[in-house]
Design an enzyme around this catalytic site. Sequence first.
Site, PDB file in Angstrom:
ATOM      1  N   THR A  19       0.834  -1.209   0.000  1.00  0.00           N
ATOM      2  CA  THR A  19       0.000   0.000   0.000  1.00  0.00           C
ATOM      3  C   THR A  19       0.868   1.259   0.000  1.00  0.00           C
ATOM      4  OG1 THR A  19      -0.257  -0.049   2.412  1.00  0.00           O
ATOM      5  CG2 THR A  19      -1.979  -1.123   1.088  1.00  0.00           C
ATOM      6  N   ARG A  73      16.730 -14.351  -0.285  1.00  0.00           N
ATOM      7  CA  ARG A  73      17.695 -13.793   0.666  1.00  0.00           C
ATOM      8  C   ARG A  73      19.141 -13.977   0.184  1.00  0.00           C
ATOM      9  NH1 ARG A  73      17.157 -12.863   6.423  1.00  0.00           N
ATOM     10  NH2 ARG A  73      15.128 -13.863   6.271  1.00  0.00           N
ATOM     11  N   ASN A 120      14.016   4.309   4.712  1.00  0.00           N
ATOM     12  CA  ASN A 120      13.050   3.349   5.220  1.00  0.00           C
ATOM     13  C   ASN A 120      11.981   4.098   6.010  1.00  0.00           C
ATOM     14  OD1 ASN A 120      11.993   0.740   5.936  1.00  0.00           O
ATOM     15  ND2 ASN A 120      12.975   0.934   7.935  1.00  0.00           N
ATOM     16  N   HIS A 124       9.415   3.464   9.290  1.00  0.00           N
ATOM     17  CA  HIS A 124       9.185   2.588  10.435  1.00  0.00           C
ATOM     18  C   HIS A 124       7.893   3.020  11.119  1.00  0.00           C
ATOM     19  CE1 HIS A 124      10.331  -0.254  13.521  1.00  0.00           C
ATOM     20  NE2 HIS A 124       9.923   0.628  14.413  1.00  0.00           N
ATOM     21  N   ASP A 130      16.974   0.004  11.873  1.00  0.00           N
ATOM     22  CA  ASP A 130      16.304   1.191  12.438  1.00  0.00           C
ATOM     23  C   ASP A 130      17.224   2.144  13.193  1.00  0.00           C
ATOM     24  OD1 ASP A 130      13.881   0.157  11.446  1.00  0.00           O
ATOM     25  OD2 ASP A 130      13.590  -1.041  13.252  1.00  0.00           O
ATOM     26  N   GLU A 163       1.507   7.218   7.113  1.00  0.00           N
ATOM     27  CA  GLU A 163       2.453   6.731   6.096  1.00  0.00           C
ATOM     28  C   GLU A 163       2.048   7.202   4.706  1.00  0.00           C
ATOM     29  OE1 GLU A 163       3.903   2.529   8.123  1.00  0.00           O
ATOM     30  OE2 GLU A 163       2.133   2.514   6.822  1.00  0.00           O
TER      31      GLU A 163
END
Length: 188
Positions: free
Chosen positions: A13, A58, A100, A102, A143, A172
Site C-alpha cells: 500500500t 535472501r 526506510n 518505520h 532502524d 504513512e
Amino acid sequence: MKNIVLFASGNGTNAEEIIRYFKNNSQGTVVAIFTNKSDAKVLDRAKNHEIPAVVFNRIQLNEGFVLQELRNFKPDLIVLAGFLLKFPESILKEFPNVINIHPALLPKYGGKGMYGMNVHQAVLDNKEQETGITIHYVNENYDEGEFIFQKSVNIEDCQSAKEIASKIHILEHRYFPEVIADILNSKN
C-alpha cells in the site's frame, strides 16, 4: 527526473501511494519494484502500473544478484516501503541513498523483529498515549540510521493493535511520498 526504486515484502500500500504520487510529478519516477516474496501483493500493484518487478531470495540479496539488477535501473533513491529483510552493506556502499519508513517513533520499538503488527502490539501493551512514523536513512543496523522525519498521532482511544495500524497507515500514506519528494529536491 530522478529514478526511484522501491523494495517491499508484502501488500504494497505504501508502494502504491508512492507510485501514484510520482505518476505525474517531474521530480521522480518509480522505475522498479524489488521484492523478496514471489506472492507479494506489491507485484500486482507493479503490474497494474506497468512497473518492472524483480523477485529475489535472501541469498540473491546478499550475494550480488540484487546489486547487479539495481545497477540496471540506476536509482537516485532506494525506498524501503515495507521491506522486512536487513539491507546489505554491499548495496549501501554503492547506493548510499536508501531510506526506510518505520511504524513507530524511533528509537522506541525499533530493531530486529519490530515491524508491522509486532510494533503496534508492543505500543498497545506498553499503554503508550502516542505513536507515529519515522522515516530514516538506512545503515548497517536495523532502524538506527539518521532520522529524516517523524510524525506522531494520539492513540489514547485505540483498543487494539489493528486500530493503531489504521492510524499509522494514514500517516504513512500522507507523509512518505512528500518526504521522498523533499529528498529528491535536496539532491538536485
